[in-house]
Design a protein around this motif. Structure first.
Motif, PDB file in Angstrom:
ATOM      1  N   ILE A  10      74.192  -4.535  28.428  1.00 37.96           N
ATOM      2  CA  ILE A  10      75.096  -3.630  27.702  1.00 37.96           C
ATOM      3  C   ILE A  10      76.272  -3.255  28.598  1.00 37.96           C
ATOM      4  O   ILE A  10      77.437  -3.306  28.177  1.00 37.96           O
ATOM      5  CB  ILE A  10      74.349  -2.363  27.230  1.00 37.96           C
ATOM      6  N   SER A  11      75.980  -2.910  29.843  1.00 37.04           N
ATOM      7  CA  SER A  11      77.032  -2.540  30.790  1.00 37.04           C
ATOM      8  C   SER A  11      78.013  -3.695  30.994  1.00 37.04           C
ATOM      9  O   SER A  11      79.235  -3.499  30.984  1.00 37.04           O
ATOM     10  CB  SER A  11      76.383  -2.145  32.124  1.00 37.04           C
ATOM     11  N   GLN A  12      77.485  -4.896  31.159  1.00 34.00           N
ATOM     12  CA  GLN A  12      78.331  -6.076  31.353  1.00 34.00           C
ATOM     13  C   GLN A  12      79.192  -6.343  30.109  1.00 34.00           C
ATOM     14  O   GLN A  12      80.389  -6.647  30.221  1.00 34.00           O
ATOM     15  CB  GLN A  12      77.474  -7.302  31.671  1.00 34.00           C
ATOM     16  N   ALA A  13      78.594  -6.217  28.938  1.00 31.19           N
ATOM     17  CA  ALA A  13      79.346  -6.450  27.697  1.00 31.19           C
ATOM     18  C   ALA A  13      80.468  -5.420  27.539  1.00 31.19           C
ATOM     19  O   ALA A  13      81.575  -5.762  27.112  1.00 31.19           O
ATOM     20  CB  ALA A  13      78.402  -6.396  26.500  1.00 31.19           C
ATOM     21  N   LEU A  14      80.182  -4.169  27.900  1.00 32.80           N
ATOM     22  CA  LEU A  14      81.227  -3.139  27.812  1.00 32.80           C
ATOM     23  C   LEU A  14      82.377  -3.449  28.773  1.00 32.80           C
ATOM     24  O   LEU A  14      83.544  -3.289  28.421  1.00 32.80           O
ATOM     25  CB  LEU A  14      80.630  -1.758  28.104  1.00 32.80           C
ATOM     26  N   ASN A  40      67.860   4.877  25.235  1.00 38.32           N
ATOM     27  CA  ASN A  40      68.333   6.018  24.461  1.00 38.32           C
ATOM     28  C   ASN A  40      69.662   6.483  25.054  1.00 38.32           C
ATOM     29  O   ASN A  40      70.118   5.948  26.070  1.00 38.32           O
ATOM     30  CB  ASN A  40      67.288   7.146  24.427  1.00 38.32           C
ATOM     31  N   GLU A  41      70.276   7.471  24.430  1.00 36.07           N
ATOM     32  CA  GLU A  41      71.598   7.930  24.883  1.00 36.07           C
ATOM     33  C   GLU A  41      71.549   8.380  26.348  1.00 36.07           C
ATOM     34  O   GLU A  41      72.455   8.076  27.122  1.00 36.07           O
ATOM     35  CB  GLU A  41      72.114   9.079  24.013  1.00 36.07           C
ATOM     36  N   GLU A  42      70.497   9.094  26.706  1.00 34.37           N
ATOM     37  CA  GLU A  42      70.389   9.632  28.063  1.00 34.37           C
ATOM     38  C   GLU A  42      70.247   8.518  29.105  1.00 34.37           C
ATOM     39  O   GLU A  42      70.934   8.531  30.129  1.00 34.37           O
ATOM     40  CB  GLU A  42      69.196  10.582  28.132  1.00 34.37           C
ATOM     41  N   SER A  43      69.356   7.556  28.848  1.00 27.83           N
ATOM     42  CA  SER A  43      69.158   6.473  29.825  1.00 27.83           C
ATOM     43  C   SER A  43      70.397   5.593  29.923  1.00 27.83           C
ATOM     44  O   SER A  43      70.758   5.125  31.002  1.00 27.83           O
ATOM     45  CB  SER A  43      67.923   5.642  29.470  1.00 27.83           C
ATOM     46  N   LEU A  44      71.068   5.389  28.799  1.00 29.16           N
ATOM     47  CA  LEU A  44      72.282   4.576  28.804  1.00 29.16           C
ATOM     48  C   LEU A  44      73.413   5.280  29.554  1.00 29.16           C
ATOM     49  O   LEU A  44      74.099   4.675  30.373  1.00 29.16           O
ATOM     50  CB  LEU A  44      72.687   4.259  27.368  1.00 29.16           C
ATOM     51  N   ARG A  45      73.581   6.568  29.304  1.00 28.29           N
ATOM     52  CA  ARG A  45      74.618   7.332  30.000  1.00 28.29           C
ATOM     53  C   ARG A  45      74.362   7.321  31.520  1.00 28.29           C
ATOM     54  O   ARG A  45      75.269   7.090  32.309  1.00 28.29           O
ATOM     55  CB  ARG A  45      74.647   8.774  29.491  1.00 28.29           C
ATOM     56  N   GLU A  46      73.109   7.531  31.907  1.00 27.69           N
ATOM     57  CA  GLU A  46      72.757   7.531  33.328  1.00 27.69           C
ATOM     58  C   GLU A  46      73.036   6.163  33.957  1.00 27.69           C
ATOM     59  O   GLU A  46      73.589   6.078  35.054  1.00 27.69           O
ATOM     60  CB  GLU A  46      71.288   7.906  33.500  1.00 27.69           C
ATOM     61  N   HIS A  47      72.657   5.104  33.258  1.00 28.55           N
ATOM     62  CA  HIS A  47      72.891   3.754  33.776  1.00 28.55           C
ATOM     63  C   HIS A  47      74.386   3.489  33.946  1.00 28.55           C
ATOM     64  O   HIS A  47      74.818   2.963  34.979  1.00 28.55           O
ATOM     65  CB  HIS A  47      72.281   2.716  32.832  1.00 28.55           C
ATOM     66  N   LEU A  48      75.177   3.866  32.956  1.00 28.18           N
ATOM     67  CA  LEU A  48      76.622   3.639  33.039  1.00 28.18           C
ATOM     68  C   LEU A  48      77.252   4.475  34.149  1.00 28.18           C
ATOM     69  O   LEU A  48      78.161   4.012  34.841  1.00 28.18           O
ATOM     70  CB  LEU A  48      77.284   3.943  31.700  1.00 28.18           C
ATOM     71  N   GLN A  49      76.770   5.688  34.346  1.00 30.91           N
ATOM     72  CA  GLN A  49      77.302   6.532  35.426  1.00 30.91           C
ATOM     73  C   GLN A  49      76.976   5.935  36.796  1.00 30.91           C
ATOM     74  O   GLN A  49      77.752   6.061  37.732  1.00 30.91           O
ATOM     75  CB  GLN A  49      76.753   7.949  35.325  1.00 30.91           C
ATOM     76  N   HIS A  51      76.302   2.568  37.385  1.00 34.44           N
ATOM     77  CA  HIS A  51      76.714   1.178  37.568  1.00 34.44           C
ATOM     78  C   HIS A  51      78.112   0.849  37.046  1.00 34.44           C
ATOM     79  O   HIS A  51      78.649  -0.201  37.387  1.00 34.44           O
ATOM     80  CB  HIS A  51      75.700   0.238  36.905  1.00 34.44           C
ATOM     81  N   SER A  52      78.668   1.702  36.206  1.00 35.34           N
ATOM     82  CA  SER A  52      79.993   1.407  35.633  1.00 35.34           C
ATOM     83  C   SER A  52      80.799   2.693  35.504  1.00 35.34           C
ATOM     84  O   SER A  52      81.515   2.891  34.518  1.00 35.34           O
ATOM     85  CB  SER A  52      79.831   0.761  34.255  1.00 35.34           C
ATOM     86  N   LYS A  53      80.695   3.547  36.496  1.00 37.55           N
ATOM     87  CA  LYS A  53      81.334   4.862  36.422  1.00 37.55           C
ATOM     88  C   LYS A  53      82.833   4.763  36.160  1.00 37.55           C
ATOM     89  O   LYS A  53      83.411   5.611  35.490  1.00 37.55           O
ATOM     90  CB  LYS A  53      81.076   5.636  37.710  1.00 37.55           C
ATOM     91  N   GLU A  54      83.462   3.711  36.692  1.00 38.34           N
ATOM     92  CA  GLU A  54      84.907   3.571  36.544  1.00 38.34           C
ATOM     93  C   GLU A  54      85.336   3.337  35.100  1.00 38.34           C
ATOM     94  O   GLU A  54      86.492   3.520  34.751  1.00 38.34           O
ATOM     95  CB  GLU A  54      85.430   2.433  37.433  1.00 38.34           C
ATOM     96  N   LEU A  55      84.391   2.950  34.243  1.00 43.27           N
ATOM     97  CA  LEU A  55      84.728   2.622  32.852  1.00 43.27           C
ATOM     98  C   LEU A  55      84.530   3.774  31.869  1.00 43.27           C
ATOM     99  O   LEU A  55      84.980   3.685  30.731  1.00 43.27           O
ATOM    100  CB  LEU A  55      83.857   1.454  32.367  1.00 43.27           C
ATOM    101  N   ILE A  56      83.838   4.809  32.262  1.00 41.91           N
ATOM    102  CA  ILE A  56      83.491   5.834  31.275  1.00 41.91           C
ATOM    103  C   ILE A  56      84.318   7.098  31.470  1.00 41.91           C
ATOM    104  O   ILE A  56      84.586   7.515  32.588  1.00 41.91           O
ATOM    105  CB  ILE A  56      81.983   6.163  31.286  1.00 41.91           C
ATOM    106  N   GLY A  57      84.700   7.681  30.355  1.00 44.71           N
ATOM    107  CA  GLY A  57      85.448   8.924  30.369  1.00 44.71           C
ATOM    108  C   GLY A  57      84.539  10.102  30.651  1.00 44.71           C
ATOM    109  O   GLY A  57      83.312   9.994  30.612  1.00 44.71           O
TER     110      GLY A  57
END
Length: 86
Positions: A10-14, A40-49, A51-57
């Motif tokens: 998911i992170s790579q696709a984003l 779930n929303e929580e695990s996904l948000r944590e993963h993105l923070q 591994h992909s912090k630069e991409l999320i607002g």
């Protein structure tokens, strides 16, 4: 966590979608996963923070839907974000 593979995909696709559509920051997205997925929303948000912090607002909005789709599969239905100047 056995959904790490799916979270990484998911992170790579984003990241790829952001590059393709010239998005600097993701503000919101809608994702579909299997009914039995542990994502779930929580695990996904944590993963993105992590591994992909630069991409999320700062106020990332994640809408997660569960449907009868193949396991270890996710579908990104919509994506909103800030574009960068060319």
């Amino acid at each position: 966590m056995h959904d790490t593979y799916l979270l990484n995909k998911i992170s790579q696709a984003l990241k790829e979608l952001c590059q393709k559509h010239k998005l600097e920051k993701i503000e919101a997205f809608t994702l579909v996963v299997n009914h039995h997925s542990h994502v779930n929303e929580e695990s996904l948000r944590e993963h993105l923070q992590n591994h992909s912090k630069e991409l999320i607002g700062d106020n990332l909005l994640i809408k997660l839907q569960r449907e009868d789709i193949e396991e270890q599969t996710a579908i990104i239905h919509s994506l909103q974000g800030e574009t960068f100047e060319p």
